[in-house]
Design a protein around this motif. Structure first.
Motif, PDB file in Angstrom:
ATOM      1  N   TYR A   1       0.842  -1.182   0.000  1.00 56.80           N
ATOM      2  CA  TYR A   1       0.000   0.000   0.000  1.00 56.80           C
ATOM      3  C   TYR A   1       0.876   1.230   0.000  1.00 56.80           C
ATOM      4  CZ  TYR A   1       1.142  -0.744   4.935  1.00 56.80           C
ATOM      5  OH  TYR A   1       1.812  -0.994   6.097  1.00 56.80           O
ATOM      6  N   CYS A   2       0.248   2.356  -0.305  1.00 58.35           N
ATOM      7  CA  CYS A   2       0.920   3.644  -0.200  1.00 58.35           C
ATOM      8  C   CYS A   2      -0.110   4.642   0.300  1.00 58.35           C
ATOM      9  CB  CYS A   2       1.487   4.078  -1.558  1.00 58.35           C
ATOM     10  SG  CYS A   2       2.652   5.461  -1.446  1.00 58.35           S
TER      11      CYS A   2
ATOM     12  N   PRO B   1       5.630   3.822  -0.512  1.00 61.60           N
ATOM     13  CA  PRO B   1       5.068   2.489  -0.756  1.00 61.60           C
ATOM     14  C   PRO B   1       5.711   1.456   0.172  1.00 61.60           C
ATOM     15  CG  PRO B   1       5.672   3.558  -2.818  1.00 61.60           C
ATOM     16  CD  PRO B   1       6.270   4.378  -1.726  1.00 61.60           C
TER      17      PRO B   1
ATOM     18  N   CYS C   1       3.908   8.143  -3.814  1.00 63.98           N
ATOM     19  CA  CYS C   1       2.652   7.439  -4.082  1.00 63.98           C
ATOM     20  C   CYS C   1       2.183   7.636  -5.515  1.00 63.98           C
ATOM     21  CB  CYS C   1       1.565   7.917  -3.123  1.00 63.98           C
ATOM     22  SG  CYS C   1       1.682   7.210  -1.467  1.00 63.98           S
TER      23      CYS C   1
ATOM     24  N   PHE D   1       4.082   5.332  -7.648  1.00 67.28           N
ATOM     25  CA  PHE D   1       3.614   3.992  -7.313  1.00 67.28           C
ATOM     26  C   PHE D   1       2.307   3.685  -8.034  1.00 67.28           C
ATOM     27  CE2 PHE D   1       1.400   1.206  -4.102  1.00 67.28           C
ATOM     28  CZ  PHE D   1       2.266   0.130  -4.188  1.00 67.28           C
TER      29      PHE D   1
END
Length: 389
Positions: free
Chosen positions: A194-195, A363, A380, A383
């Motif tokens: 996740y970010c 991330p 992010c 990402f």
């Protein structure tokens, strides 16, 4: 990933067998359906897509997914510590206020109540404590979950009929911790990540592409802690604040907790970090202890002259040479005109915690097959763009 027959974390269940053969087969089928792919969603701005992630009011990040057939879209908290996905269920003994309708098993054609031999074949009760007065209890069942437009059948979850002391108008929790009933294990995936960002939060399950060409991000081993088997712990070895390097006095394992906005360091380490920040954030005027205590934090500055100071770079260094460059370690309390450190000393008997705020913009990727975590050296936006190709 092998399924174990014991639930982890603070999950107390009467000894039972939860269809291990069918569960393993289901895990393989899910792994094939995932096919090393990813599910991705950009949280902000909102759209009409059936799944979305968000961080309301600056608290825990939430994910919207569908439960049952037909799916009831509900909001769940993204929980990296809990080892069990659970939802509030009707009829409630005691349920908390939540956004939207509370899930009713009688309205779903895919709901299946599990049974445990030790419970006399009448059900499979569970009790899950988050500490303090926050807990959920009920019974185990299986259901179809719809995540990012994909439906997954026979997912074991806790149908919570007695819930207390938790949450932010959510229907339950998406347990991503270590354990046989955690979401990654049930989906049969070895990697997730996740970010977190203020306006665009990304989640994925499966194998991500290489984020930075011709480079491999350093990883840090996941440390096991028997006191909290479902937790992802990482070992902090040093902290740098601007030019000041601070060696951690003793091995300090931090629990990654997506629900906690703040980071809690061992008191000795925290004291040195605090001292370095106070020295380097001049000419900011340190706020009174009463002002800091009013917002539940330890170190705050008066925000009136915050434009005159440049916050130093802060880097957390972990075992294995994995570095986490922290850009979001100060939080503005605009209603009180304060600028506060999003870190605190851990209390006696509690785990040091790597909270959500210091992870903002970085991330975080969990490789469960290799038992390592990496903090990727991209933002992010990069990402998310990588997955959108």
């Amino acid at each position: 990933m092998a399924l174990r027959l014991s639930l982890l974390l603070l999950l107390a269940i009467l000894p039972c067998i939860v269809h291990p053969i069918s569960a393993a087969a289901n895990g393989r089928a899910l792994a094939e359906s995932v096919d090393a792919a990813f599910w991705l969603y950009e949280a902000w701005p909102r759209s009409q897509k059936p799944a979305r992630a968000r961080a309301p009011n600056g608290f825990a990040h939430h994910l919207r997914l569908g439960m049952g057939t037909p799916p009831l879209n509900s909001t769940f908290v993204f929980d990296t510590v809990g080892a069990l996905p659970w939802a509030q269920c009707q009829p409630c003994v005691h349920c908390l206020p939540q956004e939207g309708a509370i899930y009713n098993p009688l309205k779903s054609t895919s709901f299946v109540n599990l049974t445990c031999p030790s419970a006399g074949g009448t059900g499979c009760p569970y009790n899950f404590s988050y500490g303090g007065d926050a807990f959920t209890s009920g019974y185990l069942a299986t259901e179809t979950l719809t995540v990012f437009g994909r439906s997954f059948k026979n997912i074991t979850f806790g149908c919570g009929t007695l819930n207390q002391g938790y949450y932010d108008n959510v229907a339950g929790a998406l347990g991503l911790g270590r354990g046989n009933l955690s979401v990654p294990n049930q989906l049969g995936v070895d990697t997730f990540g996740y970010c977190f960002a203020p306006r665009a939060t990304f989640f994925f399950f499966g194998s991500p592409p290489q984020l930075v060409p011709n480079t491999i991000a350093a990883t840090t081993p996941i440390v096991e802690n028997p006191a909290l088997p479902s937790g992802y712990f990482v070992r902090l070895v040093s902290v740098t604040v601007g030019p000041t390097s601070i060696d951690v006095p003793a091995a300090s394992d931090l629990l990654i907790d997506s629900k906690s906005p703040f980071t809690f360091l061992e008191p000795a380490t925290y004291a040195l970090v605090r001292e370095a920040l106070v020295a380097q954030l001049k000419p900011l005027k340190e706020a009174s202890s009463a002002a800091c205590g009013a917002v539940g934090l330890d170190l705050c500055f008066e925000a009136d002259n915050s434009t005159n100071a440049t916050p130093p770079e802060v880097t957390l260094r972990f075992d294995g040479d994995a570095n986490l460059m922290v850009s979001e370690y100060l939080v503005e309390m605009s209603s009180r005109r304060l600028l506060c450190l999003a870190m605190l000393p851990s209390s006696k008997g509690s785990f040091p915690v790597l909270g959500r705020r210091v992870l903002m913009g970085t991330p975080v990727i969990y490789d469960l097959a290799k038992n390592v975590i990496s903090f990727q050296p991209v933002d992010c936006a990069t990402f998310g763009a990588t997955f959108a190709r």
